[in-house]
Structure formats: structure tokens, C-alpha cells
Design a protein around this motif. Structure first.
Motif: not given
Length: 839
Positions: A2-6, A319-322, A329-333
Motif C-alpha cells: 500500500a502507498a502508506e506502507s511505502e 487519494a489519501r482516503s483510498r 485493509g491489508d492490516l486487518l483484512g
């Protein structure tokens, strides 16, 4: 990825964040009195007019990571006597259960880099009842509930539903959206004033230069040192300026600056000519007045960036909300229950919003500032006088941002466990930070909390380090090695300072459990009497096992650590043996108690409390293949077992041919758990109580002082520690979390064949793994469905608020209602850890 992880790999993305406290008044740092009464020295009524020395506060506030430039919201409903610039609450003396915020606000969302943040606030349309809240709470005793904002009825006539959203376009570009909804039946007006100001670094005579904020078209331009930022608007608001300097004339009757800190507020509320007509200063605001029909929304947009940029930033918000949704989603999916995913995400948001730039140079604080009056001489031998080395100016995870806008070292350890799921590097940095030379005392003690750094918090730092290491993937051995060296110093401090008799029984004082005992356990006893504590001793047994785990992990990479592994194994055996064999274990009751030891013998303080459960936290499994990999450790282990047999009842063969180390054996464990899982004692529908409900009808009476300890499921009725904490019945997350994780360790060591009756008296036996899942469910259920934790909260069932969670400090042992600090999402964020692990 995810972009936030980067983004997490670039520290620049965290340069700006919610690092502004929600309360800076009434703190130790701002207290320059002789008597140490911080609440009285700098009260709420001074906050609007008096410059802070050490940090700033505000609503939905952000700042840079050195808190040079601050941005926060202010509002006025046209009726209040003051501008709403900060959250209101009662001081420790004013509240019938200690200090208490009297507002309703929520930390809705945040990513770990703060690229996306949401904050929400309910502001009454009618005049805020400051005086009524003070008066009624002052009239109530400790046996009565707190009088809250909702109890005044003011919210029934309508309120402003305010939401603030931040979205970063790049590390230094923050898009700001303020939405205000009129939750009333008529057209209403609201004044909206986002404030921009420079922290006052220039008034103290420390050679700091004053920066400036001026008007540049439709932007406020701030310049300081090497920094420069502009706060752009749509040009429809009015720019107001004053200086972040104390209004000495109003507060102290002495001449002062022409346009002081409260200039904007006095101009808006009273029409005073108190703002600078030259459009410059060190504090500024955009002033908007919006008329909003009933049920409608008005939205304002601003942008904080190095230069003026457009306000049509829909694409940035989207973009930031998505990307935030993708990150969580990746963390808690893997968590199937959607409600639990939402609860975990908001718990993460709360602990992320509670990060704060914390500034405290004790030496400068003690000696005073060159440009200020000399502090009273009493300070030099008073609070924190032995901590001259402590010099903090860092971003730190706080217990919460209003009631505890300062760190407590054992709270922080639990914060890091939750934070490790979203930002493991920050979690590791936090743990290391408290061990650095400008935090840790030269003698090895970790600073407890700012009211008394020399007090003693439970030694849970090593447990947090092992958990964070595991959550991060179990491969950062450099982190583990760095913290190991510092924790050895801390361990040595404990052994040298808190085992006064040299008998492996420890004294640590109240150890964060405040009024759990019959008297202040931090008080010095007379005539050679010693209080030997089951909890302090058990914490040290746990500390040994945590250090054993760390050194074994390191020994797999460096054989030099095998010596230390042996040391902690043997020290654990000595402490565990002392805990059981020198009077703290009651064979009659099947429980651990504190002991008062005199020349004439011992007296057990037979209070069934969390003190007696902490010995369960000292348990560790060593896998059988370890002995093949670490030959030196194995040889010494076998020698110890053969030649020190009297200490080896703590070492048992595990179910998988490994070795289980524990203070209690299976028989003792079952006896203790019979009480823990008894609904008439410790087990509630909402977790494990801190004191047995049995004491409701069987109070403990301390003969020496006549003190009575009874079951108190909610707020404290004791004056001990100011009456603002209670470990005599409520459910607390950190110790519940430790119990759950320890029982999981017992489940591994004792195997599937080990079962206990659960609940006690039910006739049904279950394995410990199944039981820990149920205990986790009970804790998480506090925030689910009807949300027992928010019983009595006027917003629990209000339309549009049903999904907003408040993570309280602790919870009523009978009803589950949230108590204590309003947003202590610090260690209560362990709910997110439990949910994340549940998959």
C-alpha cells in the motif's frame, strides 16, 4: 505494498503531525510554584492569556516535529464568554474523582504518517456551562458519579457537529477541510477561526529569536529560523493578528505587550481593539462567520504549504482516503468481523493522534530562565530535583492528550505494542528513546512520569521489546541488542534499589496500581518494617524471563549472549522461589498476597487483587531445539538443575519436549484461576476485574490503620492519589492483556490436556487457548453492539455517531462503562492488538 506502507520508509512524511497537546495548562512543566500545585499555578482561566514555556495546546492541532509552527482550530458560538480554543475540564481538586475533561470529541481516523487524519467535535450552540460544571462537581462526593456535559441538558438544544480533515499532498503540504453541521432546529451562526502561531521560544532569555507571521494576499505567511510556511485561504475570511506573549496587564496588573496572546479572542468575543492593524505578529487566525440552516453543512478549506497552493484539492482527499483504506485493509483484512475491523482502526487512530512533541529540560526548569523571575528555592530540593540530566524534546506517544499530556513509562510500553502493527519503526524508536542517556537516569532507572520521575513503574519495557520485535517480523536484531544493553542497566537498578533485604523479594511502591492496597505502598514504613510485594517480585520474575527471551534470541546470532541467558535463567529461579517460599504464597487460599515483614514475623495483606495475579505473568517456554543450538547455555542449565535442585520447581518439562519456566506450577495455576474465572470474584462480562467482587461483602480491614478495602467497580471512593484512580474493581486493559498472553504461554507449555473449569462453577472445562479467546472477546465487546463502554454517553445512540468509539482509561467491573481519562487510547489501544491477532 500500500502507498502508506511505502511512505513509512520516508521520515519526512512524519514531519507534520498531531503533535500538539490538548492541554498544556496545569502541567508540571508550567509549574514554577514553591508548593508544586501545578493545577493552581497555571489554571484553565489563564490559558487563553498566558504564554506557555514548554509546549502548546489546541483543538485538532498539528505542528512540525520541533513544534516551531502550530495550527489548531478555534470556534465561537456567539454566546460563550471566551473563544473555544482548547478543551475544558476540571482540575484534580475541582473534580469529585480528580481531573476530568468535560467535552465530547473523537479521534476518527489516522494513518501512521498522518497523511490522512480526521477529528470530530460536538460544540454546544447554547452558552457552554463552565460555571455549572465546576459548581455541581464541587458539590458531589466521591460516592457520587461525575457531572458531565450531557447531564446539563445543554446538548438537547442543539450543537455544532464539527469535523476536521487533514490530507497531505506531499510531506510539507497539508490540505485542511473544516465541516460544520448545524444539529439544531433553527438557523444558527458559528465563528470559525483556524489559528496559526509560533511557539514562544523568545521570552525566556535563552537567545531564541522571534519569528513573524504576516499577511501575504489571501495567505498567512510564517517565518522562523530556517523555516517558512504559508496558510492559504479562499480570501473570504478576515485575517487577525496578535502576539503569542502573555497578557501581563490582565493577569498580573503589570504593563505588557500591546497585542498579547488573547488579543484575537477578545476582539471576536468582546469587540476589543486588541488585534494588530499592521497585520503582523506571532499568532494569527482566519475569521469566518457562517450561517447554517438547520441540519445543513458548511465547509471551509485551507492549505498549509511552503507556498500558496490551490484549494481545489478533492483529488488529494480522495487519494489519501483510498490509501488509508488500503493500508488498513491489508492490516486487518484477515479479521472477518467488520465491526471489529472498524474498532481496531479507530483504536489505531486514537493512539496515533495521541503522539505529542514533549519538551522538558529539567535543569533549565529547576534553575529558571534568565528573563524570568527566579523560581522559589524550594524547587531545588523538590519534585524531580535529582533528574538534572533529563532533557526531552521528542515526539512521544502519550497516554492521552488532555488528562495525561505527559508520558508514563509503563503506559508507553503498551502503546508500542499497538503501534508496532502500524509503524514498527516508531514503536522501536520509542522503546529505545526511554533508554537513552537523556531519559534514563545514570543509575539505570527509567523515568516514571513528570509528576515524579523517581517513582517506580512496573518493569514492562523488556516485554514490550520482545512483542514489538515479534510483530515486526523477528529479524531486527540490532534493535534487540541495543535495547538489551540498556535494560541490563535497568535490571541492575531494580536489584540494587528495590530488594532492600537481599532476599529476592522486591518493593516498588504503588507500581502504577495506585489505590489497590490498604495504604500508599510508596510511603516509607517505620521501625524497620518492610513491605514485600507480590506484584513487585512477580514483575521482576517476569523481567528475568523477558530478558532471558531477548538474550536467547541474541545468542542464536552471537554466542557471547549465552552467559547472560544463563544469568537471567538462574535469577528467575531465585526470585520465583522466594515469591513462593517466603510467605507471599498462601497455601490455604491458593493465592499470592503482599506481606508486611517485621522483626516479629510477617503479616499477609489478604486482599484478593490483581497483585496476586501478576505472578501468572512470569511464564516462558524454551523450545527443545534451543538446547542443541546453544551448547554453553545447555551445559550451564543442566549444571543448575543438578546442583541447585531446591530452585528448580520453577522449571518443568513442557508438552512439546521443551521446557516451561513459570512462577506457578499447574496445580497452583488451577487454584488461582478458580478465583480468576469466578463471576463472583474476578471474572466479569467485560474482562477480569482488578479486585475480587468477593470483597464487596467481605471488605479487608487493615488493623494498623483501620483502612477498609472493599470492591469498588467504578470511580474511586478513596482519597488516595487524589481520588482519581481506582484499582479496586474496574477492568484495566494492560493487565488483562498480560493475563491473556501469559495464559497462551501456559497453553503451549501445559498442552491441550490441561483444562480448567470456565467459568468457575459452570461444570464445563476448557483449554486455556479457548479461554483466552473468550477473554479477548469480552474485552472487545466493550466497544461492540450496544457498546457498554459508552453507557450514559449522550452520543452512543445519536444518529451519525453510532460508529464512533471512546477508548476510556478503565471500565466498570459490573457494567463495563468507560471511566477515568476520556481518550486514554494509549494502553486501551491494546484492543487493536487483540483484534489484529485474532485472525
Amino acid at each position: 505494498m500500500a502507498a502508506e506502507s511505502e511512505r513509512l520508509a520516508d521520515d519526512g512524511w512524519k514531519r507534520w503531525g498531531p503533535y500538539l497537546a490538548e492541554r498544556a495548562w496545569g502541567t508540571v512543566r508550567e509549574d514554577y510554584s514553591a508548593d508544586g500545585d501545578a493545577w493552581r499555578y497555571f489554571p484553565f482561566d489563564h490559558a487563553a492569556s498566558r504564554a506557555y514555556r514548554w509546549n502548546e495546546d489546541g483543538l485538532a492541532g498539528i505542528c512540525d516535529d520541533e513544534q516551531r509552527l502550530c495550527l489548531a482550530m478555534a470556534f465561537w458560538n456567539g454566546r460563550d464568554p471566551i473563544l473555544k480554543e482548547r478543551l475544558f475540564g476540571l482540575t484534580g481538586r475541582e473534580g469529585n474523582h480528580g481531573e476530568d475533561a468535560k467535552e465530547h470529541w473523537w479521534f476518527v481516523d489516522s494513518t501512521p504518517t498522518h497523511s490522512w487524519m480526521k477529528w470530530r467535535y460536538a460544540y454546544p450552540i447554547s452558552e457552554f456551562p463552565y460555571d455549572e460544571l465546576r459548581r455541581v462537581n464541587a458539590e458531589r462526593g466521591r460516592d457520587e458519579p461525575e457531572y458531565e456535559l450531557g447531564d446539563t441538558g445543554i446538548l438537547d438544544s442543539g450543537f455544532w457537529d464539527i469535523e476536521v480533515t487533514y490530507a497531505k499532498s506531499d510531506p510539507d503540504d497539508l490540505c485542511v477541510e473544516i465541516s460544520v453541521r448545524n444539529r439544531s432546529d433553527s438557523v444558527e451562526s458559528l465563528h470559525v477561526l483556524p489559528h496559526l502561531w509560533l511557539r514562544n521560544t523568545w521570552s525566556w532569555g535563552r537567545r531564541e529569536r522571534r519569528g513573524t507571521i504576516g499577511l501575504d494576499g489571501s495567505s498567512l505567511k510564517a517565518e522562523w529560523g530556517n523555516g517558512s510556511m504559508v496558510f492559504a485561504s479562499d480570501g473570504k475570511g478576515q485575517a487577525l493578528f496578535c502576539d503569542n506573549d502573555t497578557n501581563t496587564e490582565a493577569l498580573f496588573g503589570t504593563p505588557g505587550p500591546e497585542f498579547p496572546k488573547d488579543g484575537i479572542g477578545r476582539h471576536v468575543v468582546a469587540g476589543d481593539q486588541s488585534v494588530n492593524p499592521a497585520f503582523e505578529g506571532t499568532k494569527a487566525a482566519w475569521w469566518y462567520q457562517v450561517d447554517v440552516p438547520a441540519g445543513e453543512v458548511e465547509t471551509l478549506r485551507f492549505r498549509l504549504a511552503p507556498e500558496a497552493r490551490p484549494l481545489d484539492f478533492e483529488s488529494v482527499l480522495e487519494a489519501r482516503s483510498r490509501e488509508a483504506n488500503e493500508f488498513y485493509g491489508d492490516l486487518l483484512g484477515h479479521v472477518e468481523d467488520a465491526e471489529r475491523r472498524r474498532i481496531a482502526r479507530q483504536a489505531f487512530a486514537g493512539v496515533l493522534w495521541s503522539k505529542q512533541w514533549y519538551h522538558y529540560d529539567v535543569e533549565h526548569w529547576l534553575e529558571g530562565d534568565p528573563a524570568m523571575p527566579e523560581p522559589p528555592v524550594e524547587r531545588l530540593s523538590g519534585r524531580n530535583a535529582e533528574w538534572h540530566h533529563l532533557n526531552n524534546a521528542d515526539i512521544i506517544s502519550m497516554p492521552d492528550t488532555w488528562e495525561y499530556p505527559w508520558y508514563a513509562v509503563w503506559d508507553s510500553a503498551f502503546h508500542c505494542i499497538a503501534l508496532a502493527h502500524v509503524d514498527p519503526e516508531f514503536a522501536k524508536d520509542q522503546l529505545l528513546l526511554f533508554c537513552r542517556e537523556w531519559y534514563m537516569h545514570p543509575n539505570g532507572q527509567l523515568p516514571a512520569y513528570e509528576w515524579n520521575f523517581a517513582d517506580t513503574n512496573p518493569p514492562v519495557h523488556a516485554r514490550a521489546a520482545t512483542e514489538v520485535f515479534r510483530i515486526d517480523g523477528s529479524n531486527d536484531f540490532e534493535f534487540l541488542e541495543r535495547i538489551c544493553h540498556k535494560l541490563i542497566l535497568n535490571f541492575t537498578w531494580w536489584v540494587n534499589r528495590k530488594d532492600t533485604e537481599g532476599n529476592n523479594l522486591f518493593e516498588g511502591g504503588f507500581l502504577g496500581l495506585d489505590n489497590i492496597g490498604a495504604f500508599d505502598r510508596s510511603a516509607e514504613l517505620v521501625d524497620g518494617t518492610v513491605l514485600e510485594q507480590a506484584d513487585a517480585t512477580a514483575w521482576m520474575a517476569m523481567f528475568c524471563l523477558d530478558m532471558l527471551r531477548i538474550t536467547i534470541l541474541l545468542a542464536d546470532h552471537n554466542p557471547a549472549y549465552e552467559d547472560l541467558a544463563t544469568k537471567f535463567l538462574e535469577h528467575f529461579a531465585y526470585i520465583a522461589t522466594a515469591l513462593e517460599g517466603q510467605g507471599l504464597w498462601s497455601e490455604e487460599d491458593g493465592f499470592f498476597y503482599d506481606v508486611i515483614r517485621t522483626e516479629g514475623g510477617i503479616e499477609r495483606l489478604e486482599i484478593r487483587s490483581m497483585v496476586g495475579l501478576i505472578p501468572l505473568f512470569a511464564v516462558e517456554n524454551v523450545k527443545s531445539d534451543l538446547f542443541e543450538r546453544l551448547p554453553d547455555f545447555t551445559n550451564r542449565y543442566h549444571w543448575f538443575v543438578e546442583h541447585r535442585e531446591q530452585y528448580c520447581h520453577t522449571i518443568t518439562r513442557g508438552s512439546d519436549d521443551g521446557t516451561m519456566l513459570s512462577v506457578v506450577d499447574g496445580g497452583q495455576l488451577e487454584r488461582i484461576l478458580a478465583r480468576v474465572f469466578d463471576p463472583g470474584e474476578f471474572l466479569s462480562a467485560h474482562g477480569v476485574r482488578s479486585l475480587s467482587k468477593w470483597h464487596e461483602s467481605n471488605p479487608f480491614v487493615f488493623d494498623a490503620g483501620g483502612t477498609v478495602v472493599g470492591y469498588e467497580p467504578a470511580e474511586s471512593r478513596s482519597a488516595m492519589f487524589g481520588g482519581n484512580s481506582n484499582w479496586r474493581g474496574p477492568v484495566w486493559f494492560p493487565v488483562n492483556w498480560l493475563l491473556i498472553t501469559s495464559l497462551r504461554e501456559f497453553a503451549v507449555g501445559l498442552g491441550d490436556g490441561f483444562t480448567v473449569e470456565y467459568p468457575s462453577g459452570s461444570g464445563r472445562r476448557h483449554g486455556l487457548g479457548e479461554i483466552t479467546s473468550d477473554l479477548s472477546d469480552r474485552l472487545c465487546a466493550l466497544f461492540e453492539g450496544t457498546r457498554p463502554s459508552m453507557a450514559g454517553d449522550p452520543f452512543r445512540d445519536t444518529e451519525g455517531y453510532q460508529q464512533l468509539v471512546v477508548f476510556a482509561e478503565y471500565f466498570d467491573g459490573d457494567t463495563g462503562r468507560g471511566l477515568g481519562a476520556t481518550h486514554q487510547t494509549g494502553w486501551t489501544a491494546l484492543a487493536a492488538d487483540l483484534i489484529t491477532r485474532s485472525g
